[in-house]
Design a protein around this motif. Structure first.
Motif, PDB file in Angstrom:
ATOM      1  N   ARG A   1      30.276  -3.367 -10.956  1.00 33.63           N
ATOM      2  CA  ARG A   1      29.412  -2.367 -12.619  1.00 33.63           C
ATOM      3  C   ARG A   1      27.748  -3.135 -12.648  1.00 33.63           C
ATOM      4  N   GLY A   2      26.529  -1.887 -12.362  1.00 27.89           N
ATOM      5  CA  GLY A   2      25.061  -2.804 -12.592  1.00 27.89           C
ATOM      6  C   GLY A   2      25.254  -3.620 -11.706  1.00 27.89           C
ATOM      7  N   GLY A   3      25.419  -4.531 -11.230  1.00 29.42           N
ATOM      8  CA  GLY A   3      25.695  -6.536 -10.604  1.00 29.42           C
ATOM      9  C   GLY A   3      24.177  -5.777  -9.951  1.00 29.42           C
ATOM     10  N   LEU A   4      23.048  -6.842 -10.312  1.00 27.79           N
ATOM     11  CA  LEU A   4      22.330  -7.168  -9.414  1.00 27.79           C
ATOM     12  C   LEU A   4      21.921  -8.483  -8.476  1.00 27.79           C
ATOM     13  N   ALA A   5      23.165  -9.594  -8.917  1.00 27.52           N
ATOM     14  CA  ALA A   5      22.444 -10.558  -8.935  1.00 27.52           C
ATOM     15  C   ALA A   5      23.544 -11.543  -8.817  1.00 27.52           C
ATOM     16  N   ARG A   6      23.936 -12.560  -8.264  1.00 28.51           N
ATOM     17  CA  ARG A   6      24.931 -13.321  -8.118  1.00 28.51           C
ATOM     18  C   ARG A   6      24.552 -15.341  -8.456  1.00 28.51           C
ATOM     19  N   TRP A   7      25.346 -16.086  -8.997  1.00 26.28           N
ATOM     20  CA  TRP A   7      24.789 -16.770  -8.753  1.00 26.28           C
ATOM     21  C   TRP A   7      26.642 -18.008  -9.074  1.00 26.28           C
ATOM     22  N   VAL A   8      27.182 -18.763  -7.549  1.00 28.41           N
ATOM     23  CA  VAL A   8      28.466 -18.961  -7.535  1.00 28.41           C
ATOM     24  C   VAL A   8      28.477 -20.530  -7.281  1.00 28.41           C
ATOM     25  N   PHE A   9      29.234 -21.135  -8.523  1.00 35.49           N
ATOM     26  CA  PHE A   9      29.204 -22.646  -8.709  1.00 35.49           C
ATOM     27  C   PHE A   9      30.305 -23.055  -7.121  1.00 35.49           C
TER      28      PHE A   9
ATOM     29  N   PRO B   1      34.142 -20.541 -13.521  1.00 32.83           N
ATOM     30  CA  PRO B   1      32.839 -19.096 -13.348  1.00 32.83           C
ATOM     31  C   PRO B   1      31.565 -18.814 -12.287  1.00 32.83           C
ATOM     32  N   ALA B   2      30.898 -18.394 -11.652  1.00 32.68           N
ATOM     33  CA  ALA B   2      30.421 -17.129 -11.518  1.00 32.68           C
ATOM     34  C   ALA B   2      29.464 -16.857 -12.775  1.00 32.68           C
ATOM     35  N   LEU B   3      27.889 -16.712 -12.522  1.00 36.78           N
ATOM     36  CA  LEU B   3      27.053 -15.850 -13.208  1.00 36.78           C
ATOM     37  C   LEU B   3      26.456 -14.785 -12.726  1.00 36.78           C
ATOM     38  N   LEU B   4      26.912 -13.886 -13.664  1.00 39.42           N
ATOM     39  CA  LEU B   4      25.979 -12.521 -12.955  1.00 39.42           C
ATOM     40  C   LEU B   4      25.082 -11.694 -13.945  1.00 39.42           C
ATOM     41  N   LEU B   5      24.251 -11.345 -13.025  1.00 41.80           N
ATOM     42  CA  LEU B   5      23.154 -10.522 -13.231  1.00 41.80           C
ATOM     43  C   LEU B   5      23.543  -8.975 -13.593  1.00 41.80           C
TER      44      LEU B   5
ATOM     45  N   THR C   1      13.754 -17.607 -11.803  1.00 40.03           N
ATOM     46  CA  THR C   1      13.287 -17.271 -12.675  1.00 40.03           C
ATOM     47  C   THR C   1      13.892 -15.511 -13.419  1.00 40.03           C
ATOM     48  N   VAL C   2      14.463 -15.542 -14.659  1.00 40.15           N
ATOM     49  CA  VAL C   2      15.385 -14.395 -14.694  1.00 40.15           C
ATOM     50  C   VAL C   2      14.486 -13.263 -15.793  1.00 40.15           C
ATOM     51  N   HIS C   3      14.172 -11.955 -15.767  1.00 41.71           N
ATOM     52  CA  HIS C   3      13.827 -11.388 -16.949  1.00 41.71           C
ATOM     53  C   HIS C   3      14.823 -10.993 -17.267  1.00 41.71           C
ATOM     54  N   LEU C   4      15.250  -9.720 -17.597  1.00 43.91           N
ATOM     55  CA  LEU C   4      16.414  -8.981 -18.966  1.00 43.91           C
ATOM     56  C   LEU C   4      16.108  -7.912 -19.067  1.00 43.91           C
ATOM     57  N   MET C   5      15.266  -7.707 -18.956  1.00 42.87           N
ATOM     58  CA  MET C   5      13.961  -6.231 -19.433  1.00 42.87           C
ATOM     59  C   MET C   5      15.220  -5.447 -20.678  1.00 42.87           C
TER      60      MET C   5
END
Ligand SMILES: [Zn+2]
Length: 283
Positions: free
Chosen positions: A89-97, A101-105, A69-73
Motif C-alpha cells: 500500500r502506497g509503495g514507491l520504492a524498495r531496497w532489498v538486501f 528485511p528490505a527497506l520500503l519507501l 537521496t530520499v525526500h519523505l515530503m
C-alpha cells in the motif's frame, strides 16, 4: 512534515539497523518514485550500505559508488519491510538486501511527491552545488553560524516565519519549528527578517540551536519517527492552551496550508496578529 531533527534521528536509526548490509536490488514501485536517470541504482548492487546521512530534510543512503537521496515530503515513510509483498500500500520504492528485511519507501495519500534521487557518492551537495535535488538549498539550519545567519537575514526583507521555512535560505526547518523558534527567541513571526537587531538575531540563532537540540533529543529517545502531534513544543498546534513561559493563551493565524502559532505576551508585546496582506484562501 518531518523536519531536520526527525530526519536526523531517522537516519541514525537506519544506519544502525541497515549499515553494512549488502544491497541485492533496488526497485521503483511507482513510475514517479525515481527522479534521476544517471547514475543507475544498479551501481550499488552487491555493495554495502556505508552509512545513512542527512542534508536538509533529505535522507542519504550512501553506498560506495552511489547515494540514494530520499525526500519523505508530507506522508512518506521509509521503514523495514519484512513481508516484501508484491503491491504494498502506497509503495514507491524498495531496497532489498541479501539478508534481513528490505527497506520500503511508502507515501500516504494521493499527492505523490516523495521520491528518490540517485547521485554519485562524495559529490558536493552543500550550498552552491549544481547537483539535483540540492540545487538552491540553503545551509543546514543546525550548521549555520551567527555571522552567516545575519547575512541571510539582512538580505531578505520578509516575515521571519516565512524566512525560517524557506529551504533556499535555511535547510531543514518547517512549520512546527518556525513556530517554536520564533516563540523561543521571543520574536514576532511577522517581524521583518531584514530588520532584526544584533540582539534579536543572536536570540534567533540561539533559539534555532535550542529547538533543534530538544527535538533531536526527543526523537532519539524513540524507536520510530514521531507523529507531528507527539513532538515537544510550546506553541505549535497549541492554540487556546497556556504558554508555558508566561501563562498567556497561545494564539493562531490560520493559512490554508499552515498555522502560525504564537504567544502575544512573549512575542509581540501583547499585540494580536492579523494578516491583512493576504487572504488565507490565496496563500
Ligand atoms: Zn508566553
Amino acid at each position: 512534515m518531518p523536519e531536520l531533527p526527525e530526519i536526523h534521528a531517522h537516519a541514525e536509526r537506519l544506519a544502525d539497523d541497515f549499515g553494512g548490509q549488502t544491497l541485492k536490488t533496488f526497485r521503483a514501485l511507482s513510475f514517479t518514485a525515481l527522479k534521476t536517470f544517471a547514475p543507475a541504482p544498479d551501481d550499488a548492487f552487491g555493495t554495502e550500505l556505508t552509512t545513512v546521512g542527512r542534508r536538509g530534510k533529505y535522507l542519504l543512503l550512501e553506498f560506495p559508488s552511489v547515494t540514494f537521496t530520499v525526500h519523505l515530503m508530507q506522508g512518506g515513510r521509509l521503514k523495514p519491510d519484512e513481508k516484501q509483498s508484491a503491491k504494498p500500500r502506497g509503495g514507491l520504492a524498495r531496497w532489498v538486501f541479501t539478508e534481513g528485511p528490505a527497506l520500503l519507501l511508502t507515501e500516504a495519500g494521493t499527492e505523490k511527491k516523495a521520491g528518490v534521487w540517485v547521485i554519485p557518492t562524495g559529490v558536493e551537495i552543500g550550498p552552491g552545488t549544481d547537483v539535483d535535488p540540492f540545487v538552491g538549498l540553503g545551509p543546514d539550519a543546525d550548521a549555520v553560524t551567527l555571522a552567516d545567519l545575519r547575512v541571510l537575514l539582512r538580505a531578505n526583507s520578509m516575515r521571519l516565519h516565512g524566512f525560517l521555512r524557506d529551504q533556499k535560505l535555511l535547510a531543514g526547518l518547517g512549520r512546527r519549528l518556525a513556530n517554536e523558534i520564533c516563540h523561543r527567541a521571543k520574536l514576532s513571526p511577522f517581524a521583518n527578517a531584514s530588520k532584526l537587531t544584533d540582539e534579536e538575531s543572536a536570540a534567533l540563532h540561539a533559539a534555532i540551536g535550542a529547538c533543534l537540540d530538544e527535538s533531536l533529543a526527543y526523537e532519539r529517545s524513540r524507536t520510530d519517527m514521531s507523529s507531528s502531534k507527539e513532538r515537544p513544543g510550546a506553541v505549535h498546534h497549541r492554540e487556546g492552551e497556556t504558554c508555558p513561559v508566561c501563562g498567556d493563551t497561545v494564539r493562531a493565524v490560520e493559512y490554508s496550508r499552515y498555522t502560525v502559532n504564537y504567544c502575544a505576551t512573549c512575542q509581540t508585546s501583547g499585540k494580536i496578529l492579523a494578516d491583512n496582506t493576504t487572504s488565507k484562501f490565496l496563500k
